[in-house]
Motif scaffolding. Structure first.
Motif, PDB file in Angstrom:
ATOM      1  N   ALA A 206      22.438 -12.900  78.008  1.00 41.99           N
ATOM      2  CA  ALA A 206      21.977 -13.716  76.932  1.00 41.99           C
ATOM      3  C   ALA A 206      22.180 -13.286  75.428  1.00 41.99           C
ATOM      4  CB  ALA A 206      20.552 -13.588  77.147  1.00 41.99           C
ATOM      5  N   ASP A 207      22.255 -11.708  75.325  1.00 43.95           N
ATOM      6  CA  ASP A 207      22.600 -11.051  74.258  1.00 43.95           C
ATOM      7  C   ASP A 207      23.906 -11.450  73.906  1.00 43.95           C
ATOM      8  OD1 ASP A 207      19.856 -10.328  73.930  1.00 43.95           O
ATOM      9  OD2 ASP A 207      20.572  -8.262  74.542  1.00 43.95           O
ATOM     10  N   ALA A 208      24.758 -11.388  74.934  1.00 46.15           N
ATOM     11  CA  ALA A 208      26.296 -11.946  74.612  1.00 46.15           C
ATOM     12  C   ALA A 208      26.450 -13.326  74.264  1.00 46.15           C
ATOM     13  CB  ALA A 208      27.063 -11.526  75.890  1.00 46.15           C
ATOM     14  N   GLY A 209      25.473 -14.120  74.270  1.00 43.17           N
ATOM     15  CA  GLY A 209      25.579 -15.547  74.158  1.00 43.17           C
ATOM     16  C   GLY A 209      26.042 -16.453  75.102  1.00 43.17           C
TER      17      GLY A 209
ATOM     18  N   VAL B  61      23.890   5.228  81.558  1.00 39.12           N
ATOM     19  CA  VAL B  61      24.485   6.402  81.860  1.00 39.12           C
ATOM     20  C   VAL B  61      25.927   6.238  81.291  1.00 39.12           C
ATOM     21  CG1 VAL B  61      25.481   7.958  83.808  1.00 39.12           C
ATOM     22  CG2 VAL B  61      22.850   7.063  83.699  1.00 39.12           C
ATOM     23  N   TRP B  62      26.343   5.050  81.923  1.00 41.49           N
ATOM     24  CA  TRP B  62      27.798   4.811  81.716  1.00 41.49           C
ATOM     25  C   TRP B  62      28.498   4.186  80.533  1.00 41.49           C
ATOM     26  CZ3 TRP B  62      31.004   7.577  84.182  1.00 41.49           C
ATOM     27  CH2 TRP B  62      30.766   8.125  85.546  1.00 41.49           C
ATOM     28  N   ILE B  63      27.582   3.531  79.745  1.00 44.00           N
ATOM     29  CA  ILE B  63      27.870   2.842  78.504  1.00 44.00           C
ATOM     30  C   ILE B  63      28.496   3.776  77.490  1.00 44.00           C
ATOM     31  CG2 ILE B  63      27.035   1.615  76.431  1.00 44.00           C
ATOM     32  CD1 ILE B  63      25.558  -0.044  78.045  1.00 44.00           C
ATOM     33  N   ALA B  64      27.783   5.082  77.162  1.00 37.84           N
ATOM     34  CA  ALA B  64      28.348   5.909  76.386  1.00 37.84           C
ATOM     35  C   ALA B  64      29.352   6.875  76.966  1.00 37.84           C
ATOM     36  CB  ALA B  64      27.210   7.032  76.210  1.00 37.84           C
ATOM     37  N   ARG B  65      29.519   6.935  78.216  1.00 37.50           N
ATOM     38  CA  ARG B  65      30.634   7.774  78.854  1.00 37.50           C
ATOM     39  C   ARG B  65      32.075   6.687  78.819  1.00 37.50           C
ATOM     40  NH1 ARG B  65      27.973  10.246  84.215  1.00 37.50           N
ATOM     41  NH2 ARG B  65      26.501  11.676  83.264  1.00 37.50           N
TER      42      ARG B  65
ATOM     43  N   ASP C 222      25.255  -1.910  71.613  1.00 36.22           N
ATOM     44  CA  ASP C 222      25.534  -3.129  71.013  1.00 36.22           C
ATOM     45  C   ASP C 222      27.089  -3.258  71.011  1.00 36.22           C
ATOM     46  OD1 ASP C 222      25.997  -0.905  68.994  1.00 36.22           O
ATOM     47  OD2 ASP C 222      25.575  -2.086  67.276  1.00 36.22           O
ATOM     48  N   GLU C 223      27.864  -2.390  70.986  1.00 35.77           N
ATOM     49  CA  GLU C 223      29.266  -2.541  71.182  1.00 35.77           C
ATOM     50  C   GLU C 223      29.564  -3.183  72.423  1.00 35.77           C
ATOM     51  OE1 GLU C 223      31.441   0.848  68.626  1.00 35.77           O
ATOM     52  OE2 GLU C 223      30.237   1.451  70.375  1.00 35.77           O
ATOM     53  N   TYR C 224      28.824  -2.565  73.526  1.00 37.51           N
ATOM     54  CA  TYR C 224      29.356  -3.028  74.806  1.00 37.51           C
ATOM     55  C   TYR C 224      28.691  -4.341  74.858  1.00 37.51           C
ATOM     56  CZ  TYR C 224      28.580  -3.388  80.081  1.00 37.51           C
ATOM     57  OH  TYR C 224      28.490  -3.308  81.295  1.00 37.51           O
ATOM     58  N   VAL C 225      27.705  -4.920  74.561  1.00 42.84           N
ATOM     59  CA  VAL C 225      27.437  -6.586  74.385  1.00 42.84           C
ATOM     60  C   VAL C 225      28.235  -7.256  73.786  1.00 42.84           C
ATOM     61  CG1 VAL C 225      25.517  -8.123  73.742  1.00 42.84           C
ATOM     62  CG2 VAL C 225      25.005  -5.723  74.748  1.00 42.84           C
TER      63      VAL C 225
END
Length: 182
Positions: free
Chosen positions: A55-58, A157-161, A167-170
């Protein structure tokens, strides 16, 4: 589009534990997982997180996402465990049925096991799941396109790694989906 239960049922040891084919939740009812609904991601934690990500990704209800198995793989202590090879193979027939019925433009498998299951449908193996997260597999080599994402249980755990802020991931999920859907 979300996640739908497969209409054609195959023999599954967990099938007898299911209580219905569609998840229904009123304001005071508790969430029911895949053992009740026959659908993946209908429990509170992971289900809400994958739906919120899309949803956040549209893409809210416009993205087809899947897990490796439709039922909660319960360990001896009642906790979640990784699905077995046999469970993934059994549920792969449900995945194939869903894909035939829905015919999505892109599949968003959540996690290593879901990505391996989707790849197996195209006789591909998965080498290095983290290397393929958010790296779309073009329909020229697999149909439809596949955009692997982190399983909601592990994304904190893995987004930062992987070098992303949340927000960049989304934003990256949105950009990658735009390539095939938007």
């Amino acid at each position: 589009m979300g996640n739908r239960p497969a209409r054609r049922q195959h023999r599954c040891r967990r099938r007898s534990a299911r209580r219905g084919a569609v998840a229904r939740r009123g304001p005071n009812e508790r969430w029911r997982g895949g053992n009740w609904t026959g659908k993946a991601f209908t429990t509170r934690h992971s289900g809400q997180r994958i739906r919120r990500l899309l949803a956040d990704a549209g893409y809210g209800n416009d993205a087809y996402y899947t897990n490796a198995v439709k039922c909660f793989p319960e360990g001896d202590d009642g906790s979640n465990r990784e699905p077995t090879d046999e469970e993934r193979a059994t549920c792969r027939t449900h995945l194939e049925t869903e894909l035939d019925e829905i015919d999505p433009g892109v599949i968003v498998p959540a996690g290593k096991h879901a990505t391996a299951s989707v790849f197996a449908l195209a006789d591909r193996s998965l080498d290095g799941f983290l290397d393929c997260v958010l790296d779309p597999v073009d329909p020229a080599s697999i149909d439809p396109a596949v955009l692997p994402v982190l399983h909601p249980s592990y994304q904190d755990v893995w987004i930062a790694r992987l070098g992303y802020e949340s927000d960049e991931y989304v934003t990256t999920v949105a950009e990658r989906l735009d390539e095939f859907v938007g």
